[in-house]
Design a protein around this motif. Structure first.
Motif, PDB file in Angstrom:
ATOM      1  N   HIS A  79       0.823  -1.211   0.000  1.00 31.94           N
ATOM      2  CA  HIS A  79       0.000   0.000   0.000  1.00 31.94           C
ATOM      3  C   HIS A  79       0.860   1.265   0.000  1.00 31.94           C
ATOM      4  CE1 HIS A  79      -3.651  -2.292   0.501  1.00 31.94           C
ATOM      5  NE2 HIS A  79      -3.051  -2.983   1.449  1.00 31.94           N
ATOM      6  N   GLY A  80       2.130   1.124  -0.397  1.00 29.96           N
ATOM      7  CA  GLY A  80       3.005   2.284  -0.537  1.00 29.96           C
ATOM      8  C   GLY A  80       3.846   2.642   0.671  1.00 29.96           C
ATOM      9  N   TRP A  81       3.824   1.802   1.708  1.00 28.08           N
ATOM     10  CA  TRP A  81       4.628   2.073   2.898  1.00 28.08           C
ATOM     11  C   TRP A  81       6.047   1.557   2.705  1.00 28.08           C
ATOM     12  CZ3 TRP A  81       3.441   4.570   7.526  1.00 28.08           C
ATOM     13  CH2 TRP A  81       2.134   5.045   7.626  1.00 28.08           C
ATOM     14  N   VAL A  82       7.020   2.380   3.111  1.00 29.07           N
ATOM     15  CA  VAL A  82       8.437   2.052   2.989  1.00 29.07           C
ATOM     16  C   VAL A  82       9.072   2.151   4.369  1.00 29.07           C
ATOM     17  CG1 VAL A  82      10.633   2.767   1.950  1.00 29.07           C
ATOM     18  CG2 VAL A  82       8.505   2.948   0.624  1.00 29.07           C
ATOM     19  N   SER A  83       9.878   1.150   4.714  1.00 28.69           N
ATOM     20  CA  SER A  83      10.617   1.171   5.978  1.00 28.69           C
ATOM     21  C   SER A  83      12.069   1.510   5.701  1.00 28.69           C
ATOM     22  CB  SER A  83      10.525  -0.187   6.680  1.00 28.69           C
ATOM     23  OG  SER A  83       9.217  -0.405   7.136  1.00 28.69           O
ATOM     24  N   ILE A  84      12.579   2.433   6.477  1.00 32.93           N
ATOM     25  CA  ILE A  84      13.946   2.909   6.344  1.00 32.93           C
ATOM     26  C   ILE A  84      14.654   2.592   7.645  1.00 32.93           C
ATOM     27  CG2 ILE A  84      15.328   5.005   6.114  1.00 32.93           C
ATOM     28  CD1 ILE A  84      12.543   5.846   4.471  1.00 32.93           C
ATOM     29  N   ARG A  85      15.769   1.879   7.552  1.00 34.24           N
ATOM     30  CA  ARG A  85      16.495   1.443   8.753  1.00 34.24           C
ATOM     31  C   ARG A  85      17.948   1.854   8.629  1.00 34.24           C
ATOM     32  NH1 ARG A  85      15.491   0.160  13.410  1.00 34.24           N
ATOM     33  NH2 ARG A  85      13.387  -0.330  12.795  1.00 34.24           N
ATOM     34  N   TYR A  86      18.474   2.466   9.686  1.00 38.99           N
ATOM     35  CA  TYR A  86      19.865   2.895   9.727  1.00 38.99           C
ATOM     36  C   TYR A  86      20.606   2.114  10.807  1.00 38.99           C
ATOM     37  CZ  TYR A  86      18.009   6.865   7.150  1.00 38.99           C
ATOM     38  OH  TYR A  86      17.380   7.655   6.225  1.00 38.99           O
ATOM     39  N   ALA A  87      21.821   1.717  10.493  1.00 43.90           N
ATOM     40  CA  ALA A  87      22.664   1.045  11.479  1.00 43.90           C
ATOM     41  C   ALA A  87      23.072   2.051  12.553  1.00 43.90           C
ATOM     42  CB  ALA A  87      23.909   0.475  10.800  1.00 43.90           C
ATOM     43  N   LYS A  88      23.411   1.529  13.715  1.00 42.36           N
ATOM     44  CA  LYS A  88      23.872   2.376  14.818  1.00 42.36           C
ATOM     45  C   LYS A  88      25.008   3.272  14.333  1.00 42.36           C
ATOM     46  CE  LYS A  88      25.810   1.933  19.431  1.00 42.36           C
ATOM     47  NZ  LYS A  88      26.314   0.998  20.418  1.00 42.36           N
ATOM     48  N   ASP A  89      24.997   4.506  14.750  1.00 45.33           N
ATOM     49  CA  ASP A  89      26.044   5.488  14.433  1.00 45.33           C
ATOM     50  C   ASP A  89      26.100   5.881  12.951  1.00 45.33           C
ATOM     51  OD1 ASP A  89      26.811   5.506  17.137  1.00 45.33           O
ATOM     52  OD2 ASP A  89      28.185   3.827  16.802  1.00 45.33           O
ATOM     53  N   THR A  90      25.031   5.624  12.214  1.00 48.86           N
ATOM     54  CA  THR A  90      24.957   6.036  10.814  1.00 48.86           C
ATOM     55  C   THR A  90      24.403   7.454  10.740  1.00 48.86           C
ATOM     56  OG1 THR A  90      24.554   3.782  10.074  1.00 48.86           O
ATOM     57  CG2 THR A  90      23.873   5.533   8.587  1.00 48.86           C
ATOM     58  N   ASP A  91      24.967   8.243   9.854  1.00 56.64           N
ATOM     59  CA  ASP A  91      24.426   9.587   9.636  1.00 56.64           C
ATOM     60  C   ASP A  91      23.148   9.467   8.812  1.00 56.64           C
ATOM     61  OD1 ASP A  91      26.425  10.964  11.001  1.00 56.64           O
ATOM     62  OD2 ASP A  91      27.678  11.122   9.218  1.00 56.64           O
ATOM     63  N   VAL A  92      22.076  10.029   9.323  1.00 56.10           N
ATOM     64  CA  VAL A  92      20.788   9.998   8.633  1.00 56.10           C
ATOM     65  C   VAL A  92      20.733  11.194   7.686  1.00 56.10           C
ATOM     66  CG1 VAL A  92      18.298  10.179   8.951  1.00 56.10           C
ATOM     67  CG2 VAL A  92      19.658   8.870  10.578  1.00 56.10           C
ATOM     68  N   PRO A  93      20.393  10.964   6.412  1.00 54.79           N
ATOM     69  CA  PRO A  93      20.236  12.100   5.494  1.00 54.79           C
ATOM     70  C   PRO A  93      18.942  12.847   5.848  1.00 54.79           C
ATOM     71  CG  PRO A  93      19.712  10.039   4.382  1.00 54.79           C
ATOM     72  CD  PRO A  93      20.164   9.690   5.760  1.00 54.79           C
ATOM     73  N   LEU A  94      19.043  13.793   6.780  1.00 60.92           N
ATOM     74  CA  LEU A  94      17.858  14.470   7.313  1.00 60.92           C
ATOM     75  C   LEU A  94      17.030  15.163   6.248  1.00 60.92           C
ATOM     76  CD1 LEU A  94      19.083  15.920  10.717  1.00 60.92           C
ATOM     77  CD2 LEU A  94      17.409  14.119  10.339  1.00 60.92           C
TER      78      LEU A  94
END
Length: 118
Positions: A79-94
């Motif tokens: 239904h168009g939902w996307v999960s985004i997961r970052y590893a510990k200490d990863t810089d998130v592209p805000l």
């Protein structure tokens, strides 16, 4: 519970800045809703990773090509939902993450609420 990340707190506050939003805590996760509909789920894993799920009807196919994204489980991905997961200490592209939260808000919020945005 893993330590909270500064980036996730920035995203949480940005999501709550939209009109008629509130925070809920089902299943130990953070769910941010507009009226009664969730537009972002956020959570932390025991391994220190963290992430969020948003509804991306427009940019979803492009976002899913990124190594840190996948269709949201529990049938939401279709239904168009996307999960985004970052590893510990990863810089998130805000900048990107804030755009995805905005797209999800606009996709889920009632038209009257969206029309009230600048």
């Amino acid at each position: 519970m893993a330590a909270k990340s500064k980036a996730m707190e920035t995203l949480r506050k940005a999501a709550l800045a939209y009109p008629e939003t509130r925070e809920d805590h089902p299943w130990g996760e953070i769910a941010i809703k507009v009226k009664s509909k969730v537009f972002v789920f956020m959570g932390y894993s025991e391994d220190g990773s963290y992430g969020f799920s948003v509804k991306l009807p427009k940019s979803g196919p492009a976002v899913l090509k990124k190594k840190f994204a996948e269709p949201t489980h529990y049938g939401l991905g279709k239904h168009g939902w996307v999960s985004i997961r970052y590893a510990k200490d990863t810089d998130v592209p805000l900048k990107d993450a804030l755009k995805w939260i905005d797209e999800s808000f606009r996709a889920v919020a009632p038209k009257k609420v969206v029309d009230g945005l600048e």
